[in-house]
Design a protein around this motif. Sequence first.
Motif, mmCIF file in Angstrom:
data_model
loop_
_atom_site.group_PDB
_atom_site.id
_atom_site.type_symbol
_atom_site.label_atom_id
_atom_site.label_comp_id
_atom_site.label_asym_id
_atom_site.label_seq_id
_atom_site.Cartn_x
_atom_site.Cartn_y
_atom_site.Cartn_z
ATOM 1 N N SER A 81 5.646 -17.331 -23.742
ATOM 2 C CA SER A 81 4.552 -16.257 -24.444
ATOM 3 C C SER A 81 4.491 -14.214 -23.538
ATOM 4 C CB SER A 81 3.351 -16.666 -24.721
ATOM 5 O OG SER A 81 3.330 -17.253 -26.270
ATOM 6 N N MET A 82 3.805 -15.504 -21.861
ATOM 7 C CA MET A 82 3.987 -14.465 -21.123
ATOM 8 C C MET A 82 5.278 -13.754 -20.679
ATOM 9 S SD MET A 82 1.555 -16.356 -17.963
ATOM 10 C CE MET A 82 3.353 -17.475 -17.458
ATOM 11 N N GLU A 83 6.054 -14.408 -20.205
ATOM 12 C CA GLU A 83 7.379 -13.536 -19.849
ATOM 13 C C GLU A 83 7.628 -12.690 -21.258
ATOM 14 O OE1 GLU A 83 12.096 -14.321 -18.329
ATOM 15 O OE2 GLU A 83 10.158 -16.069 -18.153
ATOM 16 N N MET A 84 7.268 -13.124 -22.530
ATOM 17 C CA MET A 84 8.197 -12.141 -23.333
ATOM 18 C C MET A 84 7.204 -10.779 -23.812
ATOM 19 S SD MET A 84 10.223 -11.280 -26.241
ATOM 20 C CE MET A 84 10.807 -13.141 -26.776
ATOM 21 N N GLY A 85 5.373 -11.205 -23.121
ATOM 22 C CA GLY A 85 5.014 -10.193 -23.098
ATOM 23 C C GLY A 85 5.020 -8.982 -22.351
ATOM 24 N N TYR A 86 5.223 -9.943 -21.072
ATOM 25 C CA TYR A 86 4.950 -8.786 -20.456
ATOM 26 C C TYR A 86 6.552 -7.752 -20.297
ATOM 27 C CZ TYR A 86 1.381 -10.085 -17.890
ATOM 28 O OH TYR A 86 0.100 -10.079 -16.957
ATOM 29 N N PHE A 87 7.724 -8.536 -20.994
ATOM 30 C CA PHE A 87 8.585 -7.510 -20.708
ATOM 31 C C PHE A 87 9.342 -7.056 -21.631
ATOM 32 C CE2 PHE A 87 9.014 -10.284 -17.098
ATOM 33 C CZ PHE A 87 9.175 -9.905 -15.969
ATOM 34 N N THR A 88 8.182 -7.057 -22.804
ATOM 35 C CA THR A 88 8.589 -5.861 -24.366
ATOM 36 C C THR A 88 7.258 -4.647 -24.430
ATOM 37 O OG1 THR A 88 6.961 -7.669 -24.954
ATOM 38 C CG2 THR A 88 9.448 -7.766 -25.170
ATOM 39 N N ALA A 89 6.469 -5.085 -24.704
ATOM 40 C CA ALA A 89 5.278 -3.528 -24.875
ATOM 41 C C ALA A 89 5.008 -2.667 -23.842
ATOM 42 C CB ALA A 89 4.154 -4.344 -25.467
ATOM 43 N N PRO A 90 4.442 -3.959 -22.605
ATOM 44 C CA PRO A 90 5.094 -2.809 -21.294
ATOM 45 C C PRO A 90 5.771 -2.327 -21.105
ATOM 46 C CG PRO A 90 3.541 -5.276 -21.024
ATOM 47 C CD PRO A 90 4.436 -5.056 -22.298
ATOM 48 N N LEU A 91 7.229 -2.066 -20.960
ATOM 49 C CA LEU A 91 8.286 -1.239 -21.156
ATOM 50 C C LEU A 91 8.522 -0.128 -22.032
ATOM 51 C CD1 LEU A 91 9.993 -4.239 -18.954
ATOM 52 C CD2 LEU A 91 8.989 -2.721 -17.779
ATOM 53 N N GLY A 92 7.605 -0.404 -23.413
ATOM 54 C CA GLY A 92 7.953 0.334 -23.933
ATOM 55 C C GLY A 92 9.656 -0.016 -25.236
ATOM 56 N N ARG A 93 9.057 -1.685 -24.981
ATOM 57 C CA ARG A 93 11.054 -2.590 -25.902
ATOM 58 C C ARG A 93 9.727 -3.671 -26.733
ATOM 59 N NH1 ARG A 93 15.401 -2.440 -22.191
ATOM 60 N NH2 ARG A 93 16.056 -4.143 -22.711
ATOM 61 N N PRO A 94 10.445 -3.906 -27.402
ATOM 62 C CA PRO A 94 10.152 -4.307 -29.606
ATOM 63 C C PRO A 94 10.367 -5.978 -28.566
ATOM 64 C CG PRO A 94 12.701 -3.572 -29.593
ATOM 65 C CD PRO A 94 11.422 -2.928 -27.922
ATOM 66 N N SER A 95 9.377 -6.083 -28.923
ATOM 67 C CA SER A 95 9.674 -8.155 -29.273
ATOM 68 C C SER A 95 10.318 -8.963 -29.971
ATOM 69 C CB SER A 95 8.441 -9.282 -29.144
ATOM 70 O OG SER A 95 8.208 -9.997 -29.306
ATOM 71 N N PRO A 96 11.714 -9.339 -29.757
ATOM 72 C CA PRO A 96 12.298 -9.809 -30.702
ATOM 73 C C PRO A 96 12.063 -11.133 -31.832
ATOM 74 C CG PRO A 96 13.168 -10.833 -28.881
ATOM 75 C CD PRO A 96 12.103 -9.170 -28.232
ATOM 76 N N VAL A 97 10.597 -11.671 -31.363
ATOM 77 C CA VAL A 97 10.315 -12.720 -31.839
ATOM 78 C C VAL A 97 8.790 -12.657 -32.251
ATOM 79 C CG1 VAL A 97 9.427 -15.274 -31.736
ATOM 80 C CG2 VAL A 97 11.610 -14.030 -30.825
ATOM 81 N N PRO A 98 8.497 -12.432 -32.824
ATOM 82 C CA PRO A 98 6.871 -12.007 -33.657
ATOM 83 C C PRO A 98 6.278 -13.243 -32.546
ATOM 84 C CG PRO A 98 7.777 -13.015 -35.536
ATOM 85 C CD PRO A 98 8.948 -13.035 -33.823
ATOM 86 N N MET A 99 4.913 -12.629 -32.160
ATOM 87 C CA MET A 99 3.931 -14.044 -31.259
ATOM 88 C C MET A 99 2.359 -14.309 -32.001
ATOM 89 S SD MET A 99 5.249 -13.727 -27.598
ATOM 90 C CE MET A 99 5.298 -11.626 -27.449
#
Length: 191
Positions: A51-69
């Motif tokens: 979750s941390m990894e997905m969270g840091y490397f999506t929204a903070p970079l303006g990228r969508p998350s491929p998995v809802p959390m």
Amino acid sequence: MDAEAEMLLRYLHGLREAMIWKLDGVTEHDARRPLTPTGTNLLGLVKHVASMEMGYFTAPLGRPSPVPMPWLEDGAAFNADLFATEEESRDWVLDFYRTAWRTTDDAVADLGLDAPAQVPWWGENGRTTLGRLVVHLIVETARHAGHADILRELLDGAVGMRPGNDNMPEAEISDWHTHVEELQRLADEFL
């Protein structure tokens, strides 16, 4: 990808592998069983790190998350990122973690370490770079890999960094028992 990015991802990959290795050979019950007063468990740690990894490397970079959390949204169950629900199997958590790996690795390859990032939950200090996020993730993953090491040792005595390299001194089980008894004797001197 430049040499620094490759080096950072190599360290991160080793830590990721250590996290999932701690689940190898553990029953579903033991993977989910709370082993600390705060409920820390192996499968929950892997879900949290993913979750941390997905969270840091999506929204903070303006990228969508491929998995809802949904476990990170307002109204989610208490501490929901640190345990797997009945619907979240071990395989699901591991697939989610591997998806997070690809998300991070792709962001590094696509954007580079100097890419700007904005981490909303860091408040006014949230303006940063992708490179700093990678370092932050390495530190956090190492921290939780240490937690996983201890939990796994509590479950069945298995210790070590990775298959084929436990990074422990060679000793017989009796040597460890003697060592622990001596440490207890030393501690008891301070009662």
